[in-house]
Design a protein around this motif. Structure first.
Motif, PDB file in Angstrom:
ATOM      1  N   THR A 122       0.762  -1.171  -0.130  1.00  0.00           N
ATOM      2  CA  THR A 122       0.105   0.019   0.056  1.00  0.00           C
ATOM      3  C   THR A 122       0.976   1.251  -0.038  1.00  0.00           C
ATOM      4  OG1 THR A 122      -0.165  -0.184   2.348  1.00  0.00           O
ATOM      5  CG2 THR A 122      -1.953  -0.949   1.395  1.00  0.00           C
ATOM      6  N   SER A 123       2.283   1.123   0.237  1.00  0.00           N
ATOM      7  CA  SER A 123       2.927   2.208   0.083  1.00  0.00           C
ATOM      8  C   SER A 123       4.494   2.043  -0.028  1.00  0.00           C
ATOM      9  CB  SER A 123       3.007   3.019   1.632  1.00  0.00           C
ATOM     10  OG  SER A 123       3.567   2.269   2.795  1.00  0.00           O
ATOM     11  N   ILE A 124       4.953   2.868  -0.970  1.00  0.00           N
ATOM     12  CA  ILE A 124       6.388   2.830  -1.229  1.00  0.00           C
ATOM     13  C   ILE A 124       7.241   4.213  -0.611  1.00  0.00           C
ATOM     14  CG2 ILE A 124       8.047   3.049  -3.250  1.00  0.00           C
ATOM     15  CD1 ILE A 124       5.834   1.906  -4.891  1.00  0.00           C
ATOM     16  N   GLY A 125       8.092   3.915   0.294  1.00  0.00           N
ATOM     17  CA  GLY A 125       8.548   4.694   1.096  1.00  0.00           C
ATOM     18  C   GLY A 125       9.477   5.897   0.650  1.00  0.00           C
ATOM     19  N   HIS A 126       9.872   7.061   1.318  1.00  0.00           N
ATOM     20  CA  HIS A 126      10.928   7.718   1.004  1.00  0.00           C
ATOM     21  C   HIS A 126      12.211   7.017   0.524  1.00  0.00           C
ATOM     22  CE1 HIS A 126       8.040  10.435   2.852  1.00  0.00           C
ATOM     23  NE2 HIS A 126       8.519  10.649   3.908  1.00  0.00           N
ATOM     24  N   TYR A 127      12.860   7.276  -0.561  1.00  0.00           N
ATOM     25  CA  TYR A 127      14.187   7.073  -1.122  1.00  0.00           C
ATOM     26  C   TYR A 127      14.205   5.429  -1.390  1.00  0.00           C
ATOM     27  CZ  TYR A 127      15.809  11.493   0.627  1.00  0.00           C
ATOM     28  OH  TYR A 127      15.742  12.950   0.676  1.00  0.00           O
ATOM     29  N   ALA A 128      13.078   5.120  -1.662  1.00  0.00           N
ATOM     30  CA  ALA A 128      13.160   3.259  -1.516  1.00  0.00           C
ATOM     31  C   ALA A 128      13.785   2.605  -2.651  1.00  0.00           C
ATOM     32  CB  ALA A 128      11.458   2.736  -1.920  1.00  0.00           C
ATOM     33  N   PHE A 129      13.793   3.556  -4.009  1.00  0.00           N
ATOM     34  CA  PHE A 129      14.665   2.976  -4.936  1.00  0.00           C
ATOM     35  C   PHE A 129      15.533   4.026  -5.590  1.00  0.00           C
ATOM     36  CE2 PHE A 129      10.866   0.258  -5.186  1.00  0.00           C
ATOM     37  CZ  PHE A 129      11.387  -0.809  -5.292  1.00  0.00           C
ATOM     38  N   TYR A 130      15.764   4.897  -4.639  1.00  0.00           N
ATOM     39  CA  TYR A 130      16.783   5.880  -5.174  1.00  0.00           C
ATOM     40  C   TYR A 130      18.270   5.467  -5.587  1.00  0.00           C
ATOM     41  CZ  TYR A 130      19.668  10.393  -4.575  1.00  0.00           C
ATOM     42  OH  TYR A 130      20.204  11.552  -4.637  1.00  0.00           O
ATOM     43  N   GLY A 131      18.548   6.042  -6.952  1.00  0.00           N
ATOM     44  CA  GLY A 131      19.832   5.676  -7.244  1.00  0.00           C
ATOM     45  C   GLY A 131      19.759   4.224  -8.007  1.00  0.00           C
ATOM     46  N   LEU A 143      -2.894  -1.165  -5.185  1.00  0.00           N
ATOM     47  CA  LEU A 143      -3.449  -0.924  -3.769  1.00  0.00           C
ATOM     48  C   LEU A 143      -2.673   0.106  -3.063  1.00  0.00           C
ATOM     49  CD1 LEU A 143      -4.466  -4.103  -2.017  1.00  0.00           C
ATOM     50  CD2 LEU A 143      -5.742  -2.457  -3.127  1.00  0.00           C
ATOM     51  N   VAL A 144      -1.476   0.622  -3.956  1.00  0.00           N
ATOM     52  CA  VAL A 144      -0.608   1.665  -3.305  1.00  0.00           C
ATOM     53  C   VAL A 144      -1.171   2.943  -3.303  1.00  0.00           C
ATOM     54  CG1 VAL A 144       1.555   2.915  -3.982  1.00  0.00           C
ATOM     55  CG2 VAL A 144       1.551   0.426  -4.215  1.00  0.00           C
ATOM     56  N   LYS A 145      -1.178   3.533  -2.063  1.00  0.00           N
ATOM     57  CA  LYS A 145      -1.795   5.055  -1.904  1.00  0.00           C
ATOM     58  C   LYS A 145      -0.801   6.221  -1.950  1.00  0.00           C
ATOM     59  CE  LYS A 145      -5.740   3.134   0.719  1.00  0.00           C
ATOM     60  NZ  LYS A 145      -6.541   3.323   1.846  1.00  0.00           N
ATOM     61  N   SER A 146       0.353   5.794  -1.549  1.00  0.00           N
ATOM     62  CA  SER A 146       1.773   6.820  -1.536  1.00  0.00           C
ATOM     63  C   SER A 146       2.765   6.544  -2.269  1.00  0.00           C
ATOM     64  CB  SER A 146       1.658   7.231  -0.201  1.00  0.00           C
ATOM     65  OG  SER A 146       2.284   6.243   0.825  1.00  0.00           O
ATOM     66  N   ILE A 147       3.781   7.249  -2.627  1.00  0.00           N
ATOM     67  CA  ILE A 147       4.839   7.343  -3.179  1.00  0.00           C
ATOM     68  C   ILE A 147       5.533   8.245  -2.642  1.00  0.00           C
ATOM     69  CG2 ILE A 147       6.421   7.267  -5.393  1.00  0.00           C
ATOM     70  CD1 ILE A 147       3.825   6.269  -6.905  1.00  0.00           C
ATOM     71  N   GLY A 148       6.855   7.736  -1.897  1.00  0.00           N
ATOM     72  CA  GLY A 148       7.391   8.783  -1.053  1.00  0.00           C
ATOM     73  C   GLY A 148       8.486   9.661  -1.595  1.00  0.00           C
ATOM     74  N   PRO A 164      -1.176   3.544 -10.758  1.00  0.00           N
ATOM     75  CA  PRO A 164      -2.451   3.383 -10.557  1.00  0.00           C
ATOM     76  C   PRO A 164      -3.407   4.372  -9.932  1.00  0.00           C
ATOM     77  CG  PRO A 164      -1.274   2.188  -9.018  1.00  0.00           C
ATOM     78  CD  PRO A 164      -0.094   2.747  -9.920  1.00  0.00           C
ATOM     79  N   ASN A 165      -4.549   4.464 -10.138  1.00  0.00           N
ATOM     80  CA  ASN A 165      -5.391   5.416  -9.424  1.00  0.00           C
ATOM     81  C   ASN A 165      -5.656   5.424  -7.996  1.00  0.00           C
ATOM     82  OD1 ASN A 165      -6.298   7.023 -11.756  1.00  0.00           O
ATOM     83  ND2 ASN A 165      -7.888   5.596 -12.493  1.00  0.00           N
ATOM     84  N   SER A 166      -5.231   4.322  -7.376  1.00  0.00           N
ATOM     85  CA  SER A 166      -4.998   4.188  -6.044  1.00  0.00           C
ATOM     86  C   SER A 166      -4.387   5.337  -5.287  1.00  0.00           C
ATOM     87  CB  SER A 166      -4.829   2.961  -5.492  1.00  0.00           C
ATOM     88  OG  SER A 166      -3.335   2.513  -6.096  1.00  0.00           O
ATOM     89  N   VAL A 167      -3.375   5.514  -6.026  1.00  0.00           N
ATOM     90  CA  VAL A 167      -2.331   6.625  -5.589  1.00  0.00           C
ATOM     91  C   VAL A 167      -3.025   8.067  -5.384  1.00  0.00           C
ATOM     92  CG1 VAL A 167       0.093   7.663  -5.842  1.00  0.00           C
ATOM     93  CG2 VAL A 167      -0.311   5.207  -6.266  1.00  0.00           C
ATOM     94  N   PHE A 189      -6.472  10.799  -8.729  1.00  0.00           N
ATOM     95  CA  PHE A 189      -6.840  11.530  -7.460  1.00  0.00           C
ATOM     96  C   PHE A 189      -5.722  12.391  -6.752  1.00  0.00           C
ATOM     97  CE2 PHE A 189      -9.556   7.970  -8.276  1.00  0.00           C
ATOM     98  CZ  PHE A 189     -10.952   8.613  -8.163  1.00  0.00           C
ATOM     99  N   VAL A 190      -4.665  12.639  -7.456  1.00  0.00           N
ATOM    100  CA  VAL A 190      -3.532  13.411  -6.881  1.00  0.00           C
ATOM    101  C   VAL A 190      -3.914  14.903  -7.075  1.00  0.00           C
ATOM    102  CG1 VAL A 190      -1.185  14.296  -7.416  1.00  0.00           C
ATOM    103  CG2 VAL A 190      -1.723  11.823  -7.450  1.00  0.00           C
TER     104      VAL A 190
END
Length: 280
Positions: A122-131, A143-148, A164-167, A189-190
């Motif tokens: 439901t969430s992808i956190g801050h800096y999760a895939f940075y670099g 189902l992801v609601k937030s991208i950090g 996706p529209n869940s974000v 919905f952003v």
């Protein structure tokens, strides 16, 4: 003659037996070699209680994360337990049951080429895939609601992305310097395009900003030098400074009636901008 034929057959059986044993020995050696290649390098639990295991060799690691909870967060780029192995990690398999990707999870995994994100995240956190500069594609579950903040910043080989529209929220600098990103499907919905969201996405050609967006942040599309068209929806009240700075292929733009402010240098460097309509 019969005795000779019997002896000959016996010798043949003996040879066949030797060949069979040799083949068995080779197969065992192969299996042992495969086992060595796939051996566990390190393992443990994440801050959220998920199990992680690293297998493979020094330049081709596979990281598997499993469990039935959130992965948990880390609060500095070097605090993940697999950080010292990061440049050798090629694949990440997050298994079904894991519900979030934590802060800094795969920060600096510069050779990561493939990641599997399960449906329940439901969430992808801050800096999760940075670099993660070799990551070419990623599928974000429904189902992801937030991208950090800076979640995919510096993913320089990422070419296309469907959000996706869940974000409902996308953090500051989420796709900053994704220089190969050519197309993005934004969720409906952003409400805010945050500061630096698409800064220096030099291959981005066009983007549709969702209808519910009310603000376009500082440097949100700065240095998007290939951007030729953008539609600003009617609900946008503010366009912050440097928002479209140096979008030099942008040819026309319409600022809605509801917009109350356009920040300093918002369209500076837009050398091909020939038409600009400003609302009342």
């Amino acid at each position: 003659m019969k005795r000779k034929r019997f002896l000959s057959t016996g010798t043949g059986n003996s040879n066949m037996r030797k060949i069979f044993l040799l083949l068995v020995a080779v197969a065992v050696c192969f299996c042992m070699t495969s086992e060595v290649v796939a051996q566990t390098v390190a393992s443990g639990t994440t801050t959220g209680g998920c199990r992680w295991i690293l297998t493979g060799t020094s330049d081709n690691y596979s990281l598997t994360i499993s469990g039935t909870s959130a992965m948990g967060d880390y609060y500095s780029y070097s605090s993940t337990p697999w950080y010292s192995y990061r440049t050798g990690i090629k694949t990440v398999d997050i298994q079904q049951g894991v519900t979030s990707i934590g802060y800094y999870a795969f920060y600096g995994c510069s050779n990561l080429t493939s990641v599997t994100i399960p449906d329940l995240v439901t969430s992808i956190g801050h800096y999760a895939f940075y670099g993660c500069s070799n990551l070419t594609s990623v599928t974000i579950p429904n189902l992801v609601k937030s991208i950090g903040l800076s979640a995919f910043s510096g993913c320089s080989k990422l070419t296309s992305l469907t959000i996706p529209n869940s974000v409902e929220s996308i953090g500051n600098s989420a796709f900053r310097e994704c220089v190969s990103l050519m197309s993005v499907t934004m969720p409906d919905f952003v409400k805010v395009i945050e500061d630096y969201t698409f800064y220096n996405c030099g291959s981005l050609i066009s983007i549709t900003i969702p209808d519910l967006v009310t603000s376009i942040g500082n440097s949100a599309f700065r240095e998007c030098v290939s951007l030729t068209s953008v539609t600003i929806p009617d609900l946008v009240e503010s366009i912050e400074e440097l928002a479209f700075f140096n979008c030099r292929r942008l040819t026309s733009i319409t600022i809605p009636e509801r917009t109350k402010s356009v920040g300093d240098r918002a369209f500076e460097g837009c050398a091909n901008l020939t038409s600009l309509t400003i609302g009342n």
